[in-house]
Design a protein around this motif. Structure first.
Motif, PDB file in Angstrom:
ATOM      1  N   GLY A   1      -6.231  93.547  89.978  1.00 12.84           N
ATOM      2  CA  GLY A   1      -7.002  92.318  89.758  1.00 12.84           C
ATOM      3  C   GLY A   1      -8.296  92.486  88.991  1.00 12.84           C
ATOM      4  N   SER A   2      -8.541  93.666  88.426  1.00 14.01           N
ATOM      5  CA  SER A   2      -9.819  93.912  87.743  1.00 14.01           C
ATOM      6  C   SER A   2     -10.113  92.849  86.688  1.00 14.01           C
ATOM      7  CB  SER A   2      -9.796  95.277  87.057  1.00 14.01           C
ATOM      8  OG  SER A   2      -9.433  96.268  87.965  1.00 14.01           O
ATOM      9  N   LEU A   3      -9.158  92.645  85.794  1.00 14.74           N
ATOM     10  CA  LEU A   3      -9.375  91.708  84.696  1.00 14.74           C
ATOM     11  C   LEU A   3      -9.224  90.256  85.163  1.00 14.74           C
ATOM     12  CD1 LEU A   3      -9.871  91.365  81.682  1.00 14.74           C
ATOM     13  CD2 LEU A   3      -7.454  91.873  81.263  1.00 14.74           C
ATOM     14  N   THR A   4      -8.322  90.051  86.107  1.00 13.22           N
ATOM     15  CA  THR A   4      -8.107  88.702  86.651  1.00 13.22           C
ATOM     16  C   THR A   4      -9.429  88.137  87.178  1.00 13.22           C
ATOM     17  OG1 THR A   4      -6.050  89.645  87.472  1.00 13.22           O
ATOM     18  CG2 THR A   4      -6.536  87.371  88.120  1.00 13.22           C
ATOM     19  N   LEU A   5     -10.151  88.967  87.910  1.00 18.73           N
ATOM     20  CA  LEU A   5     -11.427  88.499  88.479  1.00 18.73           C
ATOM     21  C   LEU A   5     -12.429  88.175  87.366  1.00 18.73           C
ATOM     22  CD1 LEU A   5     -11.593  91.003  91.444  1.00 18.73           C
ATOM     23  CD2 LEU A   5     -11.648  88.512  91.682  1.00 18.73           C
ATOM     24  N   GLY A   6     -12.419  88.961  86.304  1.00 20.16           N
ATOM     25  CA  GLY A   6     -13.313  88.697  85.173  1.00 20.16           C
ATOM     26  C   GLY A   6     -12.972  87.381  84.487  1.00 20.16           C
ATOM     27  N   LEU A   7     -11.693  87.088  84.392  1.00 19.90           N
ATOM     28  CA  LEU A   7     -11.263  85.831  83.761  1.00 19.90           C
ATOM     29  C   LEU A   7     -11.634  84.636  84.639  1.00 19.90           C
ATOM     30  CD1 LEU A   7      -7.765  87.115  82.567  1.00 19.90           C
ATOM     31  CD2 LEU A   7      -9.684  86.463  81.074  1.00 19.90           C
ATOM     32  N   LEU A   8     -11.457  84.807  85.943  1.00 23.91           N
ATOM     33  CA  LEU A   8     -11.814  83.725  86.865  1.00 23.91           C
ATOM     34  C   LEU A   8     -13.329  83.521  86.889  1.00 23.91           C
ATOM     35  CD1 LEU A   8      -9.338  84.592  89.771  1.00 23.91           C
ATOM     36  CD2 LEU A   8      -9.168  82.628  88.220  1.00 23.91           C
ATOM     37  N   GLU A   9     -14.057  84.606  86.750  1.00 24.39           N
ATOM     38  CA  GLU A   9     -15.522  84.534  86.705  1.00 24.39           C
ATOM     39  C   GLU A   9     -15.972  83.689  85.519  1.00 24.39           C
ATOM     40  OE1 GLU A   9     -18.781  87.939  87.303  1.00 24.39           O
ATOM     41  OE2 GLU A   9     -17.862  88.019  85.324  1.00 24.39           O
ATOM     42  N   ALA A  10     -15.184  83.735  84.428  1.00 22.97           N
ATOM     43  CA  ALA A  10     -15.521  82.936  83.240  1.00 22.97           C
ATOM     44  C   ALA A  10     -15.000  81.501  83.373  1.00 22.97           C
ATOM     45  CB  ALA A  10     -14.927  83.604  81.998  1.00 22.97           C
ATOM     46  N   ASP A  11     -14.541  81.149  84.577  1.00 23.09           N
ATOM     47  CA  ASP A  11     -14.039  79.802  84.874  1.00 23.09           C
ATOM     48  C   ASP A  11     -12.785  79.440  84.106  1.00 23.09           C
ATOM     49  OD1 ASP A  11     -15.722  78.996  86.908  1.00 23.09           O
ATOM     50  OD2 ASP A  11     -17.310  78.436  85.497  1.00 23.09           O
ATOM     51  N   ALA A  12     -11.978  80.447  83.803  1.00 22.34           N
ATOM     52  CA  ALA A  12     -10.668  80.171  83.205  1.00 22.34           C
ATOM     53  C   ALA A  12      -9.645  80.038  84.332  1.00 22.34           C
ATOM     54  CB  ALA A  12     -10.271  81.319  82.281  1.00 22.34           C
ATOM     55  N   ALA A  13      -8.569  79.314  84.048  1.00 27.61           N
ATOM     56  CA  ALA A  13      -7.410  79.344  84.951  1.00 27.61           C
ATOM     57  C   ALA A  13      -6.523  80.484  84.469  1.00 27.61           C
ATOM     58  CB  ALA A  13      -6.667  78.026  84.896  1.00 27.61           C
ATOM     59  N   VAL A  14      -5.937  81.214  85.413  1.00 31.94           N
ATOM     60  CA  VAL A  14      -5.158  82.402  85.045  1.00 31.94           C
ATOM     61  C   VAL A  14      -3.717  82.275  85.535  1.00 31.94           C
ATOM     62  CG1 VAL A  14      -4.962  84.918  85.289  1.00 31.94           C
ATOM     63  CG2 VAL A  14      -7.230  83.850  85.191  1.00 31.94           C
ATOM     64  N   VAL A  15      -2.783  82.520  84.618  1.00 29.03           N
ATOM     65  CA  VAL A  15      -1.379  82.694  84.993  1.00 29.03           C
ATOM     66  C   VAL A  15      -1.109  84.183  84.827  1.00 29.03           C
ATOM     67  CG1 VAL A  15       1.018  82.141  84.439  1.00 29.03           C
ATOM     68  CG2 VAL A  15      -0.772  80.384  84.166  1.00 29.03           C
ATOM     69  N   ALA A  16      -0.811  84.857  85.936  1.00 29.93           N
ATOM     70  CA  ALA A  16      -0.676  86.316  85.900  1.00 29.93           C
ATOM     71  C   ALA A  16       0.762  86.709  86.220  1.00 29.93           C
ATOM     72  CB  ALA A  16      -1.637  86.945  86.915  1.00 29.93           C
ATOM     73  N   VAL A  17       1.345  87.542  85.372  1.00 29.88           N
ATOM     74  CA  VAL A  17       2.735  87.987  85.560  1.00 29.88           C
ATOM     75  C   VAL A  17       2.731  89.471  85.891  1.00 29.88           C
ATOM     76  CG1 VAL A  17       5.008  88.196  84.483  1.00 29.88           C
ATOM     77  CG2 VAL A  17       3.501  86.277  83.851  1.00 29.88           C
ATOM     78  N   GLU A  18       3.183  89.796  87.099  1.00 25.88           N
ATOM     79  CA  GLU A  18       3.146  91.194  87.562  1.00 25.88           C
ATOM     80  C   GLU A  18       4.523  91.600  88.077  1.00 25.88           C
ATOM     81  OE1 GLU A  18       0.729  93.914  87.794  1.00 25.88           O
ATOM     82  OE2 GLU A  18       2.657  94.761  88.398  1.00 25.88           O
ATOM     83  N   ILE A  19       5.007  92.734  87.621  1.00 27.96           N
ATOM     84  CA  ILE A  19       6.362  93.196  87.990  1.00 27.96           C
ATOM     85  C   ILE A  19       6.382  93.882  89.354  1.00 27.96           C
ATOM     86  CG2 ILE A  19       6.258  95.530  86.970  1.00 27.96           C
ATOM     87  CD1 ILE A  19       9.056  94.971  85.793  1.00 27.96           C
ATOM     88  N   ASP A  20       5.240  94.423  89.763  1.00 30.62           N
ATOM     89  CA  ASP A  20       5.174  95.181  91.024  1.00 30.62           C
ATOM     90  C   ASP A  20       4.870  94.217  92.171  1.00 30.62           C
ATOM     91  OD1 ASP A  20       4.264  96.743  93.210  1.00 30.62           O
ATOM     92  OD2 ASP A  20       3.673  98.370  91.868  1.00 30.62           O
ATOM     93  N   GLY A  21       5.862  94.074  93.074  1.00 29.58           N
ATOM     94  CA  GLY A  21       5.769  93.075  94.140  1.00 29.58           C
ATOM     95  C   GLY A  21       4.553  93.227  95.037  1.00 29.58           C
ATOM     96  N   ARG A  22       4.207  94.467  95.359  1.00 32.42           N
ATOM     97  CA  ARG A  22       3.049  94.672  96.260  1.00 32.42           C
ATOM     98  C   ARG A  22       1.773  94.179  95.600  1.00 32.42           C
ATOM     99  NH1 ARG A  22       3.147 100.858  96.239  1.00 32.42           N
ATOM    100  NH2 ARG A  22       3.434 100.218  94.096  1.00 32.42           N
TER     101      ARG A  22
END
Ligand code: SAM
Length: 294
Positions: free
Chosen positions: A58-79
């Motif tokens: 979530g390193s980058l996800t948090l940075g994107l959310l901090e900039a008030d963007a909405a994020v659609v994140a696609v992750e292959i690893d279930g955990r």
């Protein structure tokens, strides 16, 4: 919003009993400055919908959310996909670590996590206009091309890739590293290298250098899908036998070398030239000789 540093990454990895795998290109960013730099270079604006591939811890996800963007994140690893909303909630509301262990009070409006293989995604919720990602290195080019092909709403982006790959994506004809990926990327728009990234900002430290690459999609693509496929087929043949003259390397595409020479001549390309000298427009002109539509 607090971003992830080395201590948080270590705690999360411990919580998930995570051993990063090479196969999935799992090198996580542990440096908030690098995250903020990527978000800045990408020009993310409040209210943007951003597609992130491989959010990891979530390193980058948090940075994107901090900039008030909405994020659609696609992750292959279930955990990792499962943990991400918990981490965002914990970091976003400065809750203590128990929140990361499962106290989830409902969905986070600005974040949608899809547990999927990005190479297979053909539909997304919302309409992402930017791609911002620290891509898994082993599939960075195919995943980029897949996303650009299937999601025309993506107008621009910044991705972190292996340096060699990034320089290739942004290369011009005549450069040593110019190749198939450079031409295919140019089909979609303009690419530029946007800064090196130190190996030390990752855990585990990778054994390759990284670079940011920025792209801006052209207002219109140069042709329809049939023409794109034909162009890419010709590009693959030309760079598959890089040292050969085009009349030879394209013989299989046109039937034989005489037919290839004729096609090249009618496209205004010398049959004795090599793929590394041609722009995307040249390849397009060759494809048009045999693809009337588009
Ligand atoms: N974004 C995170 C960061 O910057 O710390 C992690 C980046 S790491 C280089 C790549 C991430 O992509 C990993 O989380 C990995 O599990 C994920 N990944 C690998 N292959 C994938 C695929 N085919 N589709 C979606 N995610 C993938």
């Amino acid at each position: 919003m607090k971003l992830l540093g080395p201590a948080e990454i270590r705690d999360l990895a411990e919580l998930l009993n995570l051993t990063p795998t090479k196969k999935l290109g799992q090198n996580f960013v542990i440096d908030a400055n690098t995250v903020r730099r990527i978000v800045r270079v990408a020009g993310v604006q409040a209210g943007d919908t951003v597609l992130e591939i491989g959010p990891g811890l979530g390193s980058l996800t948090l940075g994107l959310l901090e900039a008030d963007a909405a994020v659609v994140a696609v992750e292959i690893d279930g955990r990792l996909a499962e943990q991400l909303p918990l981490t965002v909630r914990a970091m976003g509301s400065s809750l203590p670590a128990e929140a990361a262990r499962g106290r989830l009070d409902g969905p986070i409006a600005a974040l949608t996590v899809l547990h999927q293989d990005a190479m297979r995604v053909t539909e997304l919720p919302g309409t992402p206009t930017r791609l911002v990602a620290n891509l898994p290195y082993n599939i960075s080019v195919p995943v980029l091309l897949h996303l650009l092909e299937h999601f025309p709403s993506i107008r621009s982006g910044v991705v972190m890739v292996q340096s060699e790959v990034g320089l290739r994506l942004a290369a011009e004809p005549g450069s040593k590293v110019y190749g198939g990926p450079s031409v295919k990327a140019a089909w979609y728009g303009l690419w530029r290298a946007a800064g090196q990234v130190s190996r030390q900002v990752f855990w585990p430290v990778p054994n390759v250098d990284s670079i940011l690459v920025a792209f801006q999609r052209d207002a219109e693509q140069p042709g329809d899908d049939a023409l794109r496929r034909r162009t890419f087929e010709i590009v693959d043949a030309a760079f598959g036998q890089r040292r050969k003259m085009l009349r030879q390397s394209l013989a299989s595409v046109f039937g034989d070398s005489a037919a290839a020479s004729a096609a090249l001549e009618s496209a205004g390309v010398p049959p004795t030239s090599r793929g590394e000298q041609l722009t995307m427009q040249h390849f397009l002109a060759i494809a048009r000789v045999t693809t009337p539509a588009g």
